[in-house]
Design a protein around this motif. Structure first.
Motif, PDB file in Angstrom:
ATOM      1  N   GLY A  35       0.764  -1.235   0.142  1.00 25.99           N
ATOM      2  CA  GLY A  35       0.025  -0.058   0.092  1.00 25.99           C
ATOM      3  C   GLY A  35       0.860   1.143  -0.096  1.00 25.99           C
ATOM      4  N   PRO A  36       0.122   2.445   0.150  1.00 29.30           N
ATOM      5  CA  PRO A  36      -1.237   2.458   0.196  1.00 29.30           C
ATOM      6  C   PRO A  36      -2.060   2.392  -1.044  1.00 29.30           C
ATOM      7  CG  PRO A  36      -0.360   4.484  -0.434  1.00 29.30           C
ATOM      8  CD  PRO A  36       0.733   3.620  -0.527  1.00 29.30           C
ATOM      9  N   LEU A  37      -3.237   1.630  -1.003  1.00 29.13           N
ATOM     10  CA  LEU A  37      -4.166   1.158  -2.028  1.00 29.13           C
ATOM     11  C   LEU A  37      -5.303   1.876  -2.208  1.00 29.13           C
ATOM     12  CD1 LEU A  37      -4.018  -2.815  -0.831  1.00 29.13           C
ATOM     13  CD2 LEU A  37      -2.655  -1.733  -2.826  1.00 29.13           C
ATOM     14  N   ASN A  38      -5.729   2.158  -3.326  1.00 32.22           N
ATOM     15  CA  ASN A  38      -7.060   2.845  -3.536  1.00 32.22           C
ATOM     16  C   ASN A  38      -8.202   1.866  -3.645  1.00 32.22           C
ATOM     17  OD1 ASN A  38      -7.214   2.293  -6.180  1.00 32.22           O
ATOM     18  ND2 ASN A  38      -5.991   4.169  -6.688  1.00 32.22           N
ATOM     19  N   GLU A  39      -9.209   2.496  -3.682  1.00 38.57           N
ATOM     20  CA  GLU A  39     -10.560   1.341  -3.956  1.00 38.57           C
ATOM     21  C   GLU A  39     -10.449   0.579  -5.169  1.00 38.57           C
ATOM     22  OE1 GLU A  39     -15.215   1.768  -4.893  1.00 38.57           O
ATOM     23  OE2 GLU A  39     -14.407   3.474  -3.823  1.00 38.57           O
ATOM     24  N   GLN A  40      -9.818   0.929  -6.052  1.00 35.92           N
ATOM     25  CA  GLN A  40      -9.563   0.348  -7.611  1.00 35.92           C
ATOM     26  C   GLN A  40      -8.653  -0.930  -7.310  1.00 35.92           C
ATOM     27  OE1 GLN A  40      -9.392   3.665  -7.683  1.00 35.92           O
ATOM     28  NE2 GLN A  40     -11.433   3.909  -8.579  1.00 35.92           N
ATOM     29  N   GLU A  41      -7.372  -0.461  -6.641  1.00 34.11           N
ATOM     30  CA  GLU A  41      -6.603  -1.644  -6.339  1.00 34.11           C
ATOM     31  C   GLU A  41      -7.038  -2.608  -5.132  1.00 34.11           C
ATOM     32  OE1 GLU A  41      -2.596   1.022  -6.931  1.00 34.11           O
ATOM     33  OE2 GLU A  41      -3.732   1.535  -5.090  1.00 34.11           O
ATOM     34  N   CYS A  42      -8.001  -2.236  -4.204  1.00 32.46           N
ATOM     35  CA  CYS A  42      -8.517  -3.154  -3.636  1.00 32.46           C
ATOM     36  C   CYS A  42      -9.342  -4.119  -4.064  1.00 32.46           C
ATOM     37  CB  CYS A  42      -9.298  -2.381  -2.460  1.00 32.46           C
ATOM     38  SG  CYS A  42      -8.140  -1.485  -1.020  1.00 32.46           S
ATOM     39  N   VAL A  43     -10.303  -3.412  -5.050  1.00 34.27           N
ATOM     40  CA  VAL A  43     -11.368  -4.322  -5.810  1.00 34.27           C
ATOM     41  C   VAL A  43     -10.408  -5.465  -6.586  1.00 34.27           C
ATOM     42  CG1 VAL A  43     -12.948  -4.450  -7.612  1.00 34.27           C
ATOM     43  CG2 VAL A  43     -12.988  -2.610  -5.855  1.00 34.27           C
ATOM     44  N   ALA A  44      -9.404  -5.134  -7.236  1.00 31.36           N
ATOM     45  CA  ALA A  44      -8.630  -6.006  -7.916  1.00 31.36           C
ATOM     46  C   ALA A  44      -7.884  -7.025  -7.235  1.00 31.36           C
ATOM     47  CB  ALA A  44      -7.523  -5.177  -8.846  1.00 31.36           C
ATOM     48  N   LEU A  45      -7.781  -6.690  -6.036  1.00 34.33           N
ATOM     49  CA  LEU A  45      -6.868  -7.620  -5.088  1.00 34.33           C
ATOM     50  C   LEU A  45      -7.903  -8.807  -4.427  1.00 34.33           C
ATOM     51  CD1 LEU A  45      -4.190  -5.535  -3.328  1.00 34.33           C
ATOM     52  CD2 LEU A  45      -3.848  -7.645  -5.093  1.00 34.33           C
ATOM     53  N   ILE A  46      -9.052  -8.152  -4.287  1.00 34.42           N
ATOM     54  CA  ILE A  46     -10.333  -8.882  -3.739  1.00 34.42           C
ATOM     55  C   ILE A  46     -10.640  -9.799  -4.760  1.00 34.42           C
ATOM     56  CG2 ILE A  46     -12.672  -9.012  -3.289  1.00 34.42           C
ATOM     57  CD1 ILE A  46     -12.261  -6.146  -1.851  1.00 34.42           C
ATOM     58  N   GLN A  47     -10.849  -9.373  -6.049  1.00 32.94           N
ATOM     59  CA  GLN A  47     -11.171 -10.397  -7.113  1.00 32.94           C
ATOM     60  C   GLN A  47     -10.098 -11.508  -7.328  1.00 32.94           C
ATOM     61  OE1 GLN A  47     -12.160  -7.374 -10.200  1.00 32.94           O
ATOM     62  NE2 GLN A  47     -14.286  -7.375  -9.779  1.00 32.94           N
ATOM     63  N   LYS A  48      -8.796 -11.212  -7.075  1.00 36.03           N
ATOM     64  CA  LYS A  48      -7.783 -12.008  -7.553  1.00 36.03           C
ATOM     65  C   LYS A  48      -7.623 -13.031  -6.038  1.00 36.03           C
ATOM     66  CE  LYS A  48      -4.700  -9.172 -10.335  1.00 36.03           C
ATOM     67  NZ  LYS A  48      -3.739  -8.361 -10.177  1.00 36.03           N
ATOM     68  N   GLY A  49      -8.624 -12.848  -4.987  1.00 35.22           N
ATOM     69  CA  GLY A  49      -8.348 -13.731  -3.850  1.00 35.22           C
ATOM     70  C   GLY A  49      -7.209 -13.307  -2.887  1.00 35.22           C
ATOM     71  N   MET A  50      -6.610 -12.076  -3.264  1.00 38.26           N
ATOM     72  CA  MET A  50      -5.465 -11.696  -2.410  1.00 38.26           C
ATOM     73  C   MET A  50      -5.994 -10.882  -1.030  1.00 38.26           C
ATOM     74  SD  MET A  50      -2.922 -10.833  -5.277  1.00 38.26           S
ATOM     75  CE  MET A  50      -1.325 -10.810  -4.183  1.00 38.26           C
ATOM     76  N   ILE A  51      -7.091 -10.493  -1.233  1.00 37.73           N
ATOM     77  CA  ILE A  51      -7.838  -9.798   0.023  1.00 37.73           C
ATOM     78  C   ILE A  51      -9.089 -10.439   0.339  1.00 37.73           C
ATOM     79  CG2 ILE A  51      -8.597  -7.559   1.089  1.00 37.73           C
ATOM     80  CD1 ILE A  51      -6.655  -6.085  -0.463  1.00 37.73           C
ATOM     81  N   ASN A  52      -9.180 -10.941   1.662  1.00 38.32           N
ATOM     82  CA  ASN A  52     -10.564 -11.519   2.102  1.00 38.32           C
ATOM     83  C   ASN A  52     -10.966 -10.847   3.187  1.00 38.32           C
ATOM     84  OD1 ASN A  52      -9.011 -13.035   3.977  1.00 38.32           O
ATOM     85  ND2 ASN A  52      -8.520 -14.417   2.399  1.00 38.32           N
TER      86      ASN A  52
END
Length: 82
Positions: A35-52
């Motif tokens: 980070g820092p991560l913005n909203e778009q970066e968080c969404v991408a990481l959620i979709q990749k399964g890297m943030i749960n």
């Protein structure tokens, strides 16, 4: 006096930030601080399964790292994008 009225009506030189640009969080991913991560970066990481839900994250104003699900903005994103 007219000058101050004109100053108030002058459009800003840059557009205001979008709501998505305002989020700045850090995540613990693979044992590293990311980070820092913005909203778009968080969404991408959620979709990749890297943030749960249980990914440790930190945001300004929080005294400690907490699970992503405990940060309101992240909780909403997790519901929408996982």
């Amino acid at each position: 006096m007219n000058q101050s009225l004109n100053d108030q009506n002058t459009p800003p030189q840059t557009p205001p930030q979008l709501a998505g640009d305002m989020l700045q969080v850090y995540a613990a991913i693979d044992g590293k601080q990311v980070g820092p991560l913005n909203e778009q970066e968080c969404v991408a990481l959620i979709q990749k399964g890297m943030i749960n839900d249980s990914t440790l994250m930190w945001k300004a104003g929080y005294p400690n790292w907490v699970p992503a699900s405990q940060i309101p903005e992240m909780g909403k994103m997790l519901l929408l994008y996982k």
